[in-house]
Design a protein around this motif. Sequence first.
Motif, short mmCIF file in Angstrom:
data_model
loop_
_atom_site.label_atom_id
_atom_site.label_comp_id
_atom_site.label_asym_id
_atom_site.label_seq_id
_atom_site.Cartn_x
_atom_site.Cartn_y
_atom_site.Cartn_z
N TYR A 47 -3.96 -9.91 6.98
CA TYR A 47 -3.38 -9.34 8.20
C TYR A 47 -4.23 -8.22 8.79
O TYR A 47 -3.72 -7.23 9.27
N GLY A 48 -5.53 -8.38 8.76
CA GLY A 48 -6.38 -7.46 9.49
C GLY A 48 -7.09 -6.44 8.63
O GLY A 48 -6.53 -5.91 7.67
N GLY A 49 -8.35 -6.19 8.99
CA GLY A 49 -9.16 -5.22 8.28
C GLY A 49 -10.63 -5.58 8.39
O GLY A 49 -10.98 -6.68 8.82
N PRO A 50 -11.51 -4.66 7.98
CA PRO A 50 -12.94 -4.86 8.16
C PRO A 50 -13.59 -5.64 7.02
O PRO A 50 -14.30 -5.07 6.18
N LEU A 51 -13.38 -6.92 6.95
CA LEU A 51 -14.10 -7.74 5.98
C LEU A 51 -15.55 -7.91 6.45
O LEU A 51 -15.84 -7.90 7.65
N SER A 52 -16.44 -8.10 5.52
CA SER A 52 -17.84 -8.34 5.86
C SER A 52 -18.13 -9.83 5.83
O SER A 52 -17.38 -10.62 5.24
N ALA A 53 -19.23 -10.22 6.44
CA ALA A 53 -19.66 -11.62 6.39
C ALA A 53 -19.91 -12.04 4.95
O ALA A 53 -19.66 -13.19 4.58
N ARG B 84 -1.83 -11.66 -0.73
CA ARG B 84 -1.43 -11.18 0.60
C ARG B 84 -2.04 -9.80 0.82
O ARG B 84 -1.76 -8.85 0.09
N LEU B 85 -2.90 -9.70 1.83
CA LEU B 85 -3.56 -8.45 2.17
C LEU B 85 -3.04 -7.98 3.52
O LEU B 85 -3.36 -8.56 4.56
N ASP B 86 -2.23 -6.93 3.51
CA ASP B 86 -1.70 -6.39 4.75
C ASP B 86 -2.78 -5.57 5.46
O ASP B 86 -3.82 -5.25 4.88
N SER B 87 -2.52 -5.24 6.71
CA SER B 87 -3.50 -4.52 7.52
C SER B 87 -3.94 -3.23 6.83
O SER B 87 -3.11 -2.41 6.43
N LEU C 110 -0.13 -11.69 -5.87
CA LEU C 110 -0.46 -10.29 -5.64
C LEU C 110 -0.35 -10.01 -4.14
O LEU C 110 -0.83 -10.79 -3.31
N GLY C 111 0.29 -8.90 -3.79
CA GLY C 111 0.43 -8.55 -2.38
C GLY C 111 0.30 -7.06 -2.17
O GLY C 111 0.75 -6.26 -3.00
N PHE C 112 -0.32 -6.67 -1.07
CA PHE C 112 -0.50 -5.27 -0.71
C PHE C 112 0.11 -5.04 0.67
O PHE C 112 -0.01 -5.89 1.56
N SER C 113 0.73 -3.89 0.86
CA SER C 113 1.39 -3.60 2.12
C SER C 113 0.97 -2.23 2.63
O SER C 113 1.25 -1.21 2.00
N GLY C 114 0.28 -2.21 3.77
CA GLY C 114 -0.04 -0.96 4.44
C GLY C 114 -1.17 -0.18 3.81
O GLY C 114 -1.72 -0.54 2.77
N ASP C 115 -1.52 0.95 4.45
CA ASP C 115 -2.66 1.75 4.02
C ASP C 115 -2.47 2.36 2.64
O ASP C 115 -3.43 2.50 1.88
N GLU C 116 -1.23 2.73 2.30
CA GLU C 116 -1.00 3.40 1.02
C GLU C 116 -1.37 2.48 -0.14
O GLU C 116 -2.10 2.88 -1.05
N GLU C 117 -0.88 1.25 -0.11
CA GLU C 117 -1.25 0.31 -1.18
C GLU C 117 -2.67 -0.22 -0.99
O GLU C 117 -3.34 -0.57 -1.96
N GLY C 118 -3.12 -0.28 0.26
CA GLY C 118 -4.48 -0.73 0.50
C GLY C 118 -5.50 0.15 -0.19
O GLY C 118 -6.57 -0.32 -0.61
#
Length: 471
Positions: free
Chosen positions: A128-134, A101-104, A75-83
């Motif tokens: 590839y970047g984003g606000p994950l939590s602890a 795969r998690l894109d920014s 499974l892969g996501f690309s960019g804000d639209e798919e995010g």
Amino acid sequence: MLPSEEALGLPEILTNVLSSLPRADLAAAVRVSRLWFECGIVTLWHDRPRVQVLADAAASGSPRAALYAAQVEVLGFSGDEEGALHRSLAGLAFPRLRSLRLDSYRPADGVYPVAQYLGGALRRLDFYGGPLSAATLDALRERCGGGLRQLLVDSLGGEGVTPAAFYRLLAGCRRLRLLAVLYHMEEFLTHDLVVLLAGFEDLEELYAGNHRYDVALWERVAAEVETPFPRLRALQVALTPAAVRVLVRMIPRMEDLKLVLSAGGPEPVVRSLTTTTTILTSSLKCLSLKYPDNTDVDRNELKALAQLKALEELTVTASLPSPRANAFDDDDFIALFAELGGLRTLQFEIRCRLSATSLYSLAESCPRLRAVTMVNTFYLRDMDDRMKPGVVFAALEELDLDGLIGNRLPNMIIDDEGDAVDQVDLFLRFMPKLRELYLANFDVFSLAVGDNFDVSVLHTRSCHGRTDTYC
């Protein structure tokens, strides 16, 4: 032998048959019957599923959404639209998911819902970047840590995400084979973390971005870890020249080494590689050395590369001219690469006094070269006279130079377009597999050669029935 109608009634045979169909035909086949659907949906959805279709099914409340999700392995996501689709998928389970795969993606509310993807089957995660939590990092460690084999993280942030939280995550992923901690991660790449990683028995590849480590760290690793990096074969790290000698003692069987060097004195880096352990000279296949801007690269440093005879890929880069490197001439170049006959890729980005003689010599000394990059402007219109009879660049597919000289005599009138056509003809005769030509300079002759080369390569490909395009 069973009649074909009966054979296709057996799920194991039907699944085999359906898995061989093109994707479009398989999508039609799963509509034939319930049995064909159950056997074909596994193949249709396990690899590269259409994320939007899955999200639409989930949003509509279709019971098939859960069935589809249960088959997904990649499974892969690309960019804000798919995010933005993560919320639609939040209620599903992905028990077979092996690669994610998690894109920014940076949602406005700061919440990145990815917990639904985290399960015991997950073996690879590229983030590839984003606000994950602890809490998400803890869930990743608890649900996937024991089975995770590859982890790539490029930029990390979010509530409670600290170096300590990242350390806890990796402490629970001791079976990692590949770890890539790339850019904007400097605060997370602590000395304690590197010491932890040095004890990972399965770690084969480590890419540590551009965070610079000094000799003190590697001395600590050697002192605290009995057998540091026991299976490591590929390493990308930034460090001071003085640290190289200490590091090399710990990784004598390295195959792929990429060093981003920082200022730190005149320590001879290449000689540290070649004299600290003799095993490295026979095991190292890929080497990249990037010198800092203010480095005066020593001519003898470059000549010492000849001892690394097993090299297949070599990159040496210094962005500014170096007075001592300027003493490295054609004779030095020819002698060096006569010892490196197995090279397939060469990026020699050191500004020194080299002529076309150096480039021509590679055809004979390194016959397997597929890609060459040099930061020089060459006069190459005398290939007919200068190349040895019967010698060509038999495998060369890519050539990257600063530029080309159209004439060697001052005030000589030349026909840029006509001479460019002749130059391209020489390239195609002496470099028969050349498909990519990059010229950095924007002078009239270099531009004309580039344009004519593009046209010639496209024509050659069309003559051979190729439908791909040249980039």
